[in-house]
Scaffold this motif. Structure first.
Motif, PDB file in Angstrom:
ATOM      1  N   MET A 156      11.031  88.319   5.868  1.00 41.59           N
ATOM      2  CA  MET A 156      11.351  89.537   6.606  1.00 41.59           C
ATOM      3  C   MET A 156      12.844  89.539   6.933  1.00 41.59           C
ATOM      4  SD  MET A 156       8.292  90.781   6.704  1.00 41.59           S
ATOM      5  CE  MET A 156       8.612  92.238   7.723  1.00 41.59           C
ATOM      6  N   ASP A 157      13.539  90.542   6.442  1.00 44.74           N
ATOM      7  CA  ASP A 157      14.975  90.694   6.681  1.00 44.74           C
ATOM      8  C   ASP A 157      15.149  91.827   7.684  1.00 44.74           C
ATOM      9  OD1 ASP A 157      17.706  90.836   6.592  1.00 44.74           O
ATOM     10  OD2 ASP A 157      17.865  91.095   4.424  1.00 44.74           O
ATOM     11  N   CYS A 158      15.349  91.454   8.941  1.00 38.43           N
ATOM     12  CA  CYS A 158      15.354  92.428  10.042  1.00 38.43           C
ATOM     13  C   CYS A 158      16.769  92.908  10.348  1.00 38.43           C
ATOM     14  CB  CYS A 158      14.754  91.799  11.300  1.00 38.43           C
ATOM     15  SG  CYS A 158      13.090  91.145  11.069  1.00 38.43           S
ATOM     16  N   PRO A 159      16.916  94.189  10.674  1.00 39.63           N
ATOM     17  CA  PRO A 159      18.254  94.708  10.973  1.00 39.63           C
ATOM     18  C   PRO A 159      18.853  94.152  12.254  1.00 39.63           C
ATOM     19  CG  PRO A 159      16.578  96.397  11.308  1.00 39.63           C
ATOM     20  CD  PRO A 159      15.888  95.250  10.667  1.00 39.63           C
ATOM     21  N   ASP A 160      18.011  93.742  13.207  1.00 32.40           N
ATOM     22  CA  ASP A 160      18.514  93.127  14.440  1.00 32.40           C
ATOM     23  C   ASP A 160      18.781  91.655  14.163  1.00 32.40           C
ATOM     24  OD1 ASP A 160      19.031  92.086  16.951  1.00 32.40           O
ATOM     25  OD2 ASP A 160      17.572  93.386  17.961  1.00 32.40           O
ATOM     26  N   LYS A 161      20.043  91.302  14.043  1.00 34.06           N
ATOM     27  CA  LYS A 161      20.424  89.943  13.650  1.00 34.06           C
ATOM     28  C   LYS A 161      20.419  88.956  14.813  1.00 34.06           C
ATOM     29  CE  LYS A 161      20.967  91.488   9.517  1.00 34.06           C
ATOM     30  NZ  LYS A 161      19.905  91.224   8.508  1.00 34.06           N
ATOM     31  N   GLY A 167      18.513  87.360  11.635  1.00 30.43           N
ATOM     32  CA  GLY A 167      17.590  88.437  11.289  1.00 30.43           C
ATOM     33  C   GLY A 167      16.540  88.074  10.260  1.00 30.43           C
ATOM     34  N   ILE A 168      16.613  86.881   9.681  1.00 27.07           N
ATOM     35  CA  ILE A 168      15.664  86.464   8.652  1.00 27.07           C
ATOM     36  C   ILE A 168      14.530  85.645   9.269  1.00 27.07           C
ATOM     37  CG2 ILE A 168      15.339  85.122   6.537  1.00 27.07           C
ATOM     38  CD1 ILE A 168      16.999  87.544   6.017  1.00 27.07           C
ATOM     39  N   PHE A 169      13.300  85.998   8.884  1.00 30.31           N
ATOM     40  CA  PHE A 169      12.107  85.249   9.282  1.00 30.31           C
ATOM     41  C   PHE A 169      11.239  84.995   8.056  1.00 30.31           C
ATOM     42  CE2 PHE A 169      13.085  87.463  13.250  1.00 30.31           C
ATOM     43  CZ  PHE A 169      12.785  86.529  14.240  1.00 30.31           C
ATOM     44  N   ILE A 170      10.405  83.978   8.149  1.00 34.35           N
ATOM     45  CA  ILE A 170       9.231  83.865   7.296  1.00 34.35           C
ATOM     46  C   ILE A 170       8.014  84.131   8.158  1.00 34.35           C
ATOM     47  CG2 ILE A 170       7.719  82.087   6.310  1.00 34.35           C
ATOM     48  CD1 ILE A 170       9.963  81.241   4.510  1.00 34.35           C
ATOM     49  N   PHE A 171       7.136  85.035   7.692  1.00 31.35           N
ATOM     50  CA  PHE A 171       5.849  85.321   8.330  1.00 31.35           C
ATOM     51  C   PHE A 171       4.756  84.749   7.428  1.00 31.35           C
ATOM     52  CE2 PHE A 171       6.617  89.493  10.959  1.00 31.35           C
ATOM     53  CZ  PHE A 171       7.732  88.923  11.559  1.00 31.35           C
ATOM     54  N   SER A 172       3.864  83.937   8.002  1.00 23.84           N
ATOM     55  CA  SER A 172       2.811  83.343   7.180  1.00 23.84           C
ATOM     56  C   SER A 172       1.581  83.042   8.037  1.00 23.84           C
ATOM     57  CB  SER A 172       3.324  82.048   6.558  1.00 23.84           C
ATOM     58  OG  SER A 172       2.445  81.533   5.603  1.00 23.84           O
ATOM     59  N   ASP A 173       0.353  83.103   7.551  1.00 27.96           N
ATOM     60  CA  ASP A 173       0.002  83.657   6.264  1.00 27.96           C
ATOM     61  C   ASP A 173      -0.291  85.139   6.494  1.00 27.96           C
ATOM     62  OD1 ASP A 173      -1.275  84.433   3.896  1.00 27.96           O
ATOM     63  OD2 ASP A 173      -2.236  82.497   3.635  1.00 27.96           O
ATOM     64  N   SER A 174       0.328  85.988   5.725  1.00 28.56           N
ATOM     65  CA  SER A 174       0.183  87.426   5.905  1.00 28.56           C
ATOM     66  C   SER A 174      -0.493  88.113   4.736  1.00 28.56           C
ATOM     67  CB  SER A 174       1.562  88.056   6.134  1.00 28.56           C
ATOM     68  OG  SER A 174       2.175  87.533   7.285  1.00 28.56           O
ATOM     69  N   GLY A 175      -1.065  87.311   3.791  1.00 27.67           N
ATOM     70  CA  GLY A 175      -1.642  87.964   2.633  1.00 27.67           C
ATOM     71  C   GLY A 175      -2.793  87.270   1.947  1.00 27.67           C
ATOM     72  N   MET A 176      -3.201  86.073   2.422  1.00 26.79           N
ATOM     73  CA  MET A 176      -4.173  85.343   1.617  1.00 26.79           C
ATOM     74  C   MET A 176      -5.339  84.750   2.410  1.00 26.79           C
ATOM     75  SD  MET A 176      -3.447  82.344  -1.228  1.00 26.79           S
ATOM     76  CE  MET A 176      -2.345  83.399  -2.155  1.00 26.79           C
ATOM     77  N   ASN A 177      -5.074  83.862   3.367  1.00 29.31           N
ATOM     78  CA  ASN A 177      -6.137  83.120   4.055  1.00 29.31           C
ATOM     79  C   ASN A 177      -6.624  83.867   5.288  1.00 29.31           C
ATOM     80  OD1 ASN A 177      -6.250  80.300   2.647  1.00 29.31           O
ATOM     81  ND2 ASN A 177      -4.068  80.760   2.863  1.00 29.31           N
TER      82      ASN A 177
END
Length: 333
Positions: A156-161, A167-177
């Motif tokens: 996730m590349d967020c405009p609020d730095k 401003g960069i995050f990793i979100f997990s798990d958001s698609g599989m488990n």
């Protein structure tokens, strides 16, 4: 430099070959044109060369420098069929079934090509579901290292730095488990820390999210997160990982000072681990749509070879970005 520009720059240092199997989708051809012009990857398209070149020309798309593989005309088609059969015969697959899958399902063919080293990774999902993309992968490509749970994540590349890592995050798990156990949740956290380090080149700070911070509530749901955090700290003591904590305690320094003042992660987390797929999937879409963040994924982690998914609503630039990330993952394997 934008995150995705950094990925492209890294990819140019060690050019990889990425398969795009969904050649029926015009966005794939458009993305191929753009990737080849930007020069950060080689692209292999699964289909008839002359037909694809004609379709591209009719749409003012240039893909002449792509690689093409047509299973119906290839002299080595039997090779992929027989190798798939060897891999899956103990699970009951017949040679005829292997031939049907290789000749009619481009994701199986792409998976076998990556498995056997004829390409470095593949990206799919523009016109197929996540399950269609990952079903052959989970059957054919093994996991990496001692992390048993294959999982997905979004960059996730967020405009609020002011939050995350500029401003960069990793979100997990958001698609599989859907509902990982404590052990699986620990695997997801460990893999996400690795993904953050290899893609962002910064120290990961992993927050194990919950509706509770440091015992402010107690239930089976919070107990799972507490246990997962303990497992991460036991298996990877060098990884900065703490929980359980609420989202505001994880990313807002002022809240962290009140709720978790002794935490090495609270208030400055850049990797967010969600307790289940419901919360992870809802969260990334909220941040993307209401927070105007760029969302890259779902990307896959824990595999021995890189394979990544696309949203069916993806843009051409989304495809280009995910291919760049896949290249960087291939470099780091």
């Amino acid at each position: 430099m934008e995150f995705i520009d950094k990925m492209k720059a890294q990819a140019r240092q060690n050019i990889k070959t990425i398969i795009l199997p969904e050649v029926e989708d015009i966005r794939i051809l458009q993305a191929t044109d753009k990737i080849l012009k930007e020069g950060f990857a080689k692209i292999m398209l699964l289909g008839n060369r002359e037909e694809l070149l004609k379709r591209a020309k009719d749409n003012n798309i240039d893909i002449k420098n792509a690689q093409f593989y047509d299973i119906n005309e290839s002299e080595n088609a039997r090779y992929y069929i027989e190798e798939l059969y060897k891999l899956r015969k103990d699970k009951g697959m017949t040679l005829e079934e292997a031939e049907e899958l290789i000749k009619t399902n481009s994701r199986y063919l792409a998976t076998m090509m990556v498995k056997l080293g004829d390409a470095d990774g593949y990206v799919s999902g523009a016109s197929h579901s996540t399950s269609d993309t990952f079903k052959p992968v989970l059957k054919i490509i093994k996991g990496a290292g001692d992390i048993k749970t294959i999982s997905s994540f979004f960059v996730m590349d967020c405009p609020d730095k002011n939050f995350g890592e500029d401003g960069i995050f990793i979100f997990s798990d958001s698609g599989m488990n859907e509902n990982p156990t404590a052990e699986a949740l620990a695997d997801i956290a460990r893999a996400s820390g690795n993904s953050f380090r290899e893609l962002i080149n910064k120290e990961p700070r992993v927050a194990m999210l919950s509706y509770s911070t440091k015992g402010s509530a107690k239930s089976e749901l919070t107990d799972k997160v507490v246990q997962a955090t303990k497992l991460v700290n036991e298996k990877n003591p060098e990884l900065l990982c703490d929980g359980e904590m609420q989202l505001d305690a994880a990313i807002v320094p002022e809240v962290a000072a009140m709720k978790a003042p002794s935490s090495p992660v609270a208030g400055k987390a850049n990797v967010l681990i969600f307790p289940d797929l419901n919360s992870g999937n809802i969260a990334y879409k909220l941040v993307q749509r209401l927070g105007h963040a760029k969302a890259y994924g779902p990307l896959c982690q824990g595999l021995a070879r890189p394979v990544n998914d696309l949203s069916r609503g993806c843009s051409v630039d989304d495809i280009v970005g995910v291919v760049a990330i896949t290249c960087v993952q291939a470099i780091n394997i």
